[in-house]
Design an enzyme around this catalytic site. Structure first.
Site, PDB file in Angstrom:
ATOM      1  CG  ASP A  69      -1.576   1.263   1.522  1.00  0.00           C
ATOM      2  OD1 ASP A  69      -2.256   1.752   0.601  1.00  0.00           O
ATOM      3  OD2 ASP A  69      -1.435   1.823   2.623  1.00  0.00           O
ATOM      4  CB  VAL A  70       1.172   4.252  -1.792  1.00  0.00           C
ATOM      5  CG1 VAL A  70       2.030   5.519  -1.841  1.00  0.00           C
ATOM      6  CG2 VAL A  70       1.600   3.281  -2.895  1.00  0.00           C
ATOM      7  CG  ASP A  71      -1.943   7.488   0.349  1.00  0.00           C
ATOM      8  OD1 ASP A  71      -0.946   8.113  -0.052  1.00  0.00           O
ATOM      9  OD2 ASP A  71      -3.015   7.464  -0.256  1.00  0.00           O
ATOM     10  CB  THR A  94      -8.504  -1.112   1.341  1.00  0.00           C
ATOM     11  OG1 THR A  94      -7.349  -0.308   1.570  1.00  0.00           O
ATOM     12  CG2 THR A  94      -9.752  -0.255   1.494  1.00  0.00           C
ATOM     13  CG  MET A 109      -7.867   4.969   5.902  1.00  0.00           C
ATOM     14  SD  MET A 109      -7.593   4.063   4.379  1.00  0.00           S
ATOM     15  CE  MET A 109      -6.469   2.814   4.927  1.00  0.00           C
ATOM     16  CG  ASP A 123      -2.093   2.277   6.498  1.00  0.00           C
ATOM     17  OD1 ASP A 123      -3.018   3.003   6.924  1.00  0.00           O
ATOM     18  OD2 ASP A 123      -1.762   2.266   5.301  1.00  0.00           O
ATOM     19  CE  LYS A 169      -5.130  -0.424  -1.375  1.00  0.00           C
ATOM     20  NZ  LYS A 169      -4.652   0.137  -0.123  1.00  0.00           N
TER      21      LYS A 169
END
Length: 226
Positions: free
Chosen positions: A20-22, A182, A52, A179, A158
């Protein structure tokens, strides 16, 4: 249900690792930064928290947040120039080590491709290994929505991307690291999930993760055993 030792073994034997990125690869939530930059930070941060936490569908939250932000192409470009995404400590070393072991690394994000590509370039991840949402703009640069056909715009997006990667490349062991809710939902089809709490700890994710780490150093240590 995989045990901790099985999860660690899958990670050591992974042929692909998806991040994941963020709040995982980078320290911030890209959409919140964009909102702050466009002067609507507070309204959007609250919605990100709900998304989230899994209390509203991802696509609904994304649509609503973007309709508040309504960023222009110019604003997005300026954000990347003035406030480039901050890499999380240890991520560069981890990705480099995975690449040295011939592990394919992918970025799968509910954030925006224009920001995620910038991150991929810093980590030497090929741009065709990036799966993220695309913002749409009118010819004059004004916000025109987002590409709703991208799998990452959906709640289980995802997982859809991981299924597609397994089918396309024949990967046997795919690990998802992230984190948020998702990310956790992407396992299965991912063979293992590693919860990451180095930037923000989401209680629900921590409780449901077999292996939960708060620094990428813990994952590097595991790779040293190979």
């Amino acid at each position: 249900m995989t045990t901790l030792s099985q999860t660690k073994e899958i990670f050591r034997r992974a042929d692909a690792v998806c991040f994941d990125v963020d709040s995982t690869v980078i320290r911030e939530e890209g959409i919140d930064e964009l909102a702050k930059f466009c002067g609507v930070g507070d309204a959007v941060t609250e919605m990100t928290r709900k998304a989230m936490g899994g209390s509203v569908s991802f696509k609904t939250a994304l649509t609503e947040r973007l309709s508040i932000i309504r960023c222009s192409r110019e604003q997005v470009n300026k954000l990347i120039t003035d406030h480039p995404p901050q890499l999380t400590a240890g991520i560069k070393e981890l990705v480099d080590t995975l690449h040295q072991h011939n592990v394919k690394v992918f970025l799968i994000s509910g954030g925006f491709r224009c920001i995620v590509e910038h991150v991929a370039t810093q980590l030497n991840i090929p741009l065709h290994h990036v799966y993220a949402n695309r913002l749409k703009f009118y010819f004059n640069g004004e916000y025109a929505g987002f590409d709703e056909t991208q799998p990452t715009a959906e709640s289980n997006g995802k997982g859809k991307v991981i299924s597609m990667l397994k089918e396309k490349h024949g990967f046997k062991n795919v690990v998802m690291i992230g984190d948020g809710a998702t990310d956790l939902e992407a396992c299965p089809p991912a063979n293992a999930f590693i919860g990451f709490g180095g930037n923000v700890i989401r209680q629900q994710v921590k409780e449901r993760s077999v292996w939960y780490v708060t620094s990428f150093g813990e994952l590097l240590k595991e790779l040293e055993k190979i």
